[in-house]
Design a protein around this motif. Structure first.
Motif, PDB file in Angstrom:
ATOM      1  N   ASN A  71      13.342   2.393  -5.775  1.00  0.00           N
ATOM      2  CA  ASN A  71      13.909   3.739  -5.646  1.00  0.00           C
ATOM      3  C   ASN A  71      14.363   4.020  -4.211  1.00  0.00           C
ATOM      4  OD1 ASN A  71      13.598   4.693  -8.325  1.00  0.00           O
ATOM      5  ND2 ASN A  71      11.403   4.872  -7.965  1.00  0.00           N
ATOM      6  N   LYS A  72      13.789   3.278  -3.269  1.00  0.00           N
ATOM      7  CA  LYS A  72      14.124   3.524  -1.856  1.00  0.00           C
ATOM      8  C   LYS A  72      15.391   2.796  -1.410  1.00  0.00           C
ATOM      9  CE  LYS A  72       9.451   4.480  -0.188  1.00  0.00           C
ATOM     10  NZ  LYS A  72       8.392   4.053   0.728  1.00  0.00           N
ATOM     11  N   LEU A  73      16.001   2.030  -2.309  1.00  0.00           N
ATOM     12  CA  LEU A  73      17.191   1.265  -1.937  1.00  0.00           C
ATOM     13  C   LEU A  73      18.430   2.142  -1.930  1.00  0.00           C
ATOM     14  CD1 LEU A  73      17.239  -2.197  -3.718  1.00  0.00           C
ATOM     15  CD2 LEU A  73      16.849  -1.715  -1.322  1.00  0.00           C
ATOM     16  N   ASN A  89      21.334  -1.044 -13.306  1.00  0.00           N
ATOM     17  CA  ASN A  89      20.848  -0.128 -12.274  1.00  0.00           C
ATOM     18  C   ASN A  89      20.054   1.024 -12.876  1.00  0.00           C
ATOM     19  OD1 ASN A  89      22.174  -1.833 -10.583  1.00  0.00           O
ATOM     20  ND2 ASN A  89      23.760  -0.382  -9.959  1.00  0.00           N
ATOM     21  N   PHE A  90      20.514   1.527 -14.035  1.00  0.00           N
ATOM     22  CA  PHE A  90      19.793   2.595 -14.738  1.00  0.00           C
ATOM     23  C   PHE A  90      18.417   2.094 -15.189  1.00  0.00           C
ATOM     24  CE2 PHE A  90      18.555   4.412 -18.868  1.00  0.00           C
ATOM     25  CZ  PHE A  90      18.386   5.738 -18.511  1.00  0.00           C
ATOM     26  N   LEU A  91      18.374   0.888 -15.773  1.00  0.00           N
ATOM     27  CA  LEU A  91      17.099   0.321 -16.245  1.00  0.00           C
ATOM     28  C   LEU A  91      16.117   0.144 -15.085  1.00  0.00           C
ATOM     29  CD1 LEU A  91      18.391  -2.385 -18.759  1.00  0.00           C
ATOM     30  CD2 LEU A  91      17.039  -0.369 -19.339  1.00  0.00           C
ATOM     31  N   PHE A  92      16.647  -0.325 -13.959  1.00  0.00           N
ATOM     32  CA  PHE A  92      15.790  -0.503 -12.790  1.00  0.00           C
ATOM     33  C   PHE A  92      15.188   0.827 -12.357  1.00  0.00           C
ATOM     34  CE2 PHE A  92      16.869  -4.869 -11.303  1.00  0.00           C
ATOM     35  CZ  PHE A  92      15.581  -5.216 -10.973  1.00  0.00           C
ATOM     36  N   LYS A  93      16.040   1.825 -12.178  1.00  0.00           N
ATOM     37  CA  LYS A  93      15.568   3.129 -11.694  1.00  0.00           C
ATOM     38  C   LYS A  93      14.545   3.734 -12.658  1.00  0.00           C
ATOM     39  CE  LYS A  93      18.227   4.033  -7.976  1.00  0.00           C
ATOM     40  NZ  LYS A  93      17.677   4.256  -6.651  1.00  0.00           N
ATOM     41  N   LYS A  94      14.829   3.599 -13.961  1.00  0.00           N
ATOM     42  CA  LYS A  94      14.043   4.309 -14.966  1.00  0.00           C
ATOM     43  C   LYS A  94      12.738   3.589 -15.324  1.00  0.00           C
ATOM     44  CE  LYS A  94      14.352   7.827 -17.961  1.00  0.00           C
ATOM     45  NZ  LYS A  94      14.153   9.162 -17.456  1.00  0.00           N
ATOM     46  N   PHE A  95      12.824   2.260 -15.497  1.00  0.00           N
ATOM     47  CA  PHE A  95      11.682   1.533 -16.076  1.00  0.00           C
ATOM     48  C   PHE A  95      11.111   0.417 -15.197  1.00  0.00           C
ATOM     49  CE2 PHE A  95      14.492   2.726 -19.710  1.00  0.00           C
ATOM     50  CZ  PHE A  95      13.658   3.676 -20.281  1.00  0.00           C
ATOM     51  N   SER A  96      11.794   0.077 -14.120  1.00  0.00           N
ATOM     52  CA  SER A  96      11.388  -1.139 -13.410  1.00  0.00           C
ATOM     53  C   SER A  96      11.460  -1.008 -11.899  1.00  0.00           C
ATOM     54  CB  SER A  96      12.304  -2.306 -13.850  1.00  0.00           C
ATOM     55  OG  SER A  96      12.432  -2.342 -15.239  1.00  0.00           O
ATOM     56  N   SER A  97      11.336   0.209 -11.392  1.00  0.00           N
ATOM     57  CA  SER A  97      11.573   0.408  -9.964  1.00  0.00           C
ATOM     58  C   SER A  97      10.395  -0.013  -9.088  1.00  0.00           C
ATOM     59  CB  SER A  97      11.947   1.861  -9.681  1.00  0.00           C
ATOM     60  OG  SER A  97      10.926   2.719 -10.139  1.00  0.00           O
ATOM     61  N   HIS A  98       9.199  -0.135  -9.666  1.00  0.00           N
ATOM     62  CA  HIS A  98       8.028  -0.584  -8.906  1.00  0.00           C
ATOM     63  C   HIS A  98       7.651  -1.994  -9.356  1.00  0.00           C
ATOM     64  CE1 HIS A  98       6.662   3.834  -8.088  1.00  0.00           C
ATOM     65  NE2 HIS A  98       7.674   3.456  -7.331  1.00  0.00           N
ATOM     66  N   VAL A  99       7.864  -2.947  -8.466  1.00  0.00           N
ATOM     67  CA  VAL A  99       7.662  -4.361  -8.805  1.00  0.00           C
ATOM     68  C   VAL A  99       6.597  -4.960  -7.893  1.00  0.00           C
ATOM     69  CG1 VAL A  99       8.783  -6.614  -9.062  1.00  0.00           C
ATOM     70  CG2 VAL A  99      10.103  -4.515  -9.456  1.00  0.00           C
ATOM     71  N   LEU A 100       5.614  -5.619  -8.491  1.00  0.00           N
ATOM     72  CA  LEU A 100       4.609  -6.343  -7.713  1.00  0.00           C
ATOM     73  C   LEU A 100       4.903  -7.834  -7.835  1.00  0.00           C
ATOM     74  CD1 LEU A 100       2.038  -6.257  -5.976  1.00  0.00           C
ATOM     75  CD2 LEU A 100       0.714  -6.464  -8.093  1.00  0.00           C
ATOM     76  N   VAL A 101       5.218  -8.443  -6.699  1.00  0.00           N
ATOM     77  CA  VAL A 101       5.568  -9.865  -6.655  1.00  0.00           C
ATOM     78  C   VAL A 101       4.398 -10.646  -6.073  1.00  0.00           C
ATOM     79  CG1 VAL A 101       7.170 -11.574  -5.683  1.00  0.00           C
ATOM     80  CG2 VAL A 101       7.994  -9.272  -6.243  1.00  0.00           C
ATOM     81  N   ILE A 102       3.959 -11.678  -6.811  1.00  0.00           N
ATOM     82  CA  ILE A 102       3.055 -12.652  -6.204  1.00  0.00           C
ATOM     83  C   ILE A 102       3.964 -13.782  -5.755  1.00  0.00           C
ATOM     84  CG2 ILE A 102       1.078 -14.198  -6.540  1.00  0.00           C
ATOM     85  CD1 ILE A 102       0.364 -11.190  -6.665  1.00  0.00           C
TER      86      ILE A 102
END
Length: 382
Positions: A71-73, A89-102
């Motif tokens: 969301n900060k992009l 972009n809509f899917l990212f903002k709505k459902f996938s904006s917080h991602v935890l990467v190992i």
């Protein structure tokens, strides 16, 4: 004998266990010095944590996690303007904006963890997953619900280690390949590389080198990087925002901090016309491997002078001259990297969504999250 595994999560490198670097000996990107770069100049939308895995209180594994708040992009990438991009972009903002990467979202390759050889890797991965669940709870408690958890960038041989019950049912995906350049032992100079090319690509090489007339390439030291910091960031940002897809933008002080902490292991080359900086590239020495890093250029001059192609040839020349065994060219500009001799290496990862319904259909969602790149592999060698 009790062989219990446990983990500790660290929020900055000052608190890492004394023996941390002993486990990072084969990968600079898990070393205390590199992780300190992330402490001081991670992208503005990224939070890093460092995970120690212990067996009977002895450090036996180390890992990196990165939390991305998309969301900060300012932009996910401005090059492709189409319906599919808008949906993504809509899917990212709505459902996938917080991602935890190992792993490391800023690099390509297995930079997620390192374990001691003699330990039970299944137990270590199980412990890493528990650490990951703890991180998710911590983020959730701070109002940052993790939507997607991903373990990223493994070769086929490496992803097989995850074939244990704890990772059953997690979606396995394949990303764009890592472009890998293998340097034969008998190559000692750039001429050896040029001689190995078939006529079409040797002509390309000569044409590019001729086009670069009038450009001065210069190794830049810390004081130079500081003096040109504004221009460097403009050149980087121009290239980054015109990429097809972004999940972060570097901090302005990133290259300065990198040079301060990694010193001679971080190389910064500036390209000048009449003392004006018109492009740069960066390299990181990682044992016998040369990793290419971020670059930037003035687009108008890039086309006229074939600057990007010349940068690739310069990276190859330096790596051959200094006796490196391979170059990691990462996963952008696949076709042009293929034309200089890099080969695609298939990379895999694991991904799950916190919403059970979305998770059930994550394969479909992934098609939007990972843009398909249409490219043709080249074979420039005899």
């Amino acid at each position: 004998m009790n062989t219990s595994f446990s983990f500790k999560i660290y929020s900055n490198t000052d608190k890492l266990p004394e023996k941390w670097n002993e486990l990072a000996i084969n990968n600079i990107f898990l070393s205390r010095e590199y992780l300190k770069v992330l402490d001081l100049s991670a992208p503005q939308n990224m939070i890093c944590h460092y995970i120690g895995i212990f067996q009977n209180q002895e450090l036996v594994g180390i890992s990196l996690s990165q939390f991305l708040d998309l969301n900060k992009l300012e932009s996910f990438g401005e090059r492709d303007k189409c319906i599919k991009t808008s949906v993504r972009n809509f899917l990212f903002k709505k459902f996938s904006s917080h991602v935890l990467v190992i792993g490391n979202n800023m690099l390509t390759g297995q930079n997620a963890f390192s374990f001691l050889d003699n330990i039970d890797s299944a137990q270590a991965l199980k412990t890493l997953k528990l650490a990951c669940e703890t991180l998710k709870k911590d983020y959730n408690s701070k109002g940052k619900k993790v939507h997607i958890t991903t373990y990223k960038d493994f070769l086929e041989t490496e992803i097989k280690k995850f074939s244990i019950p704890d990772f059953n049912g997690i979606f396995k995906f394949s990303t764009q390949p890592n472009m890998h350049f293998d340097i034969p032992e008998n190559w000692k100079t750039e001429q050896d590389y040029s001689n190995a090319l078939i006529k079409k690509y040797r002509d390309q090489y000569k044409r590019a080198r001729k086009k670069a007339d009038g450009i001065l390439k210069r190794k830049m030291h810390l004081e130079d990087i500081i003096a040109y910091e504004d221009t460097i960031y403009e050149l980087y940002h121009h290239v980054a925002k015109n990429a097809p897809f972004n999940t972060f933008f570097l901090a302005k002080n990133h290259f300065r901090i990198f040079k301060e902490l990694l010193k001679d292991k971080f190389l910064f080359y500036g390209y000048f016309i009449d003392e004006k900086l018109i492009g740069f590239n960066t390299l990181i020495k990682n044992g016998k491997t040369m990793d290419t890093y971020f670059l930037g250029y003035d687009d108008t001059i890039q086309r006229e002078k074939m600057l990007y192609l010349n940068m690739l040839y310069d990276m190859i020349e330096y790596s051959i001259n200094k006796g490196f065994e391979e170059i990691i060219f990462a996963r952008t500009a696949l076709e042009i990297k293929s034309s200089v001799g890099a080969k695609p290496q298939k990379m895999y990862g694991l991904m799950e969504h916190s919403n059970p319904l979305i998770n059930k259909n994550i394969a479909k969602l992934f098609e939007y999250l990972e843009p398909e790149v249409d490219w043709k592999e080249r074979n420039p060698f005899k």
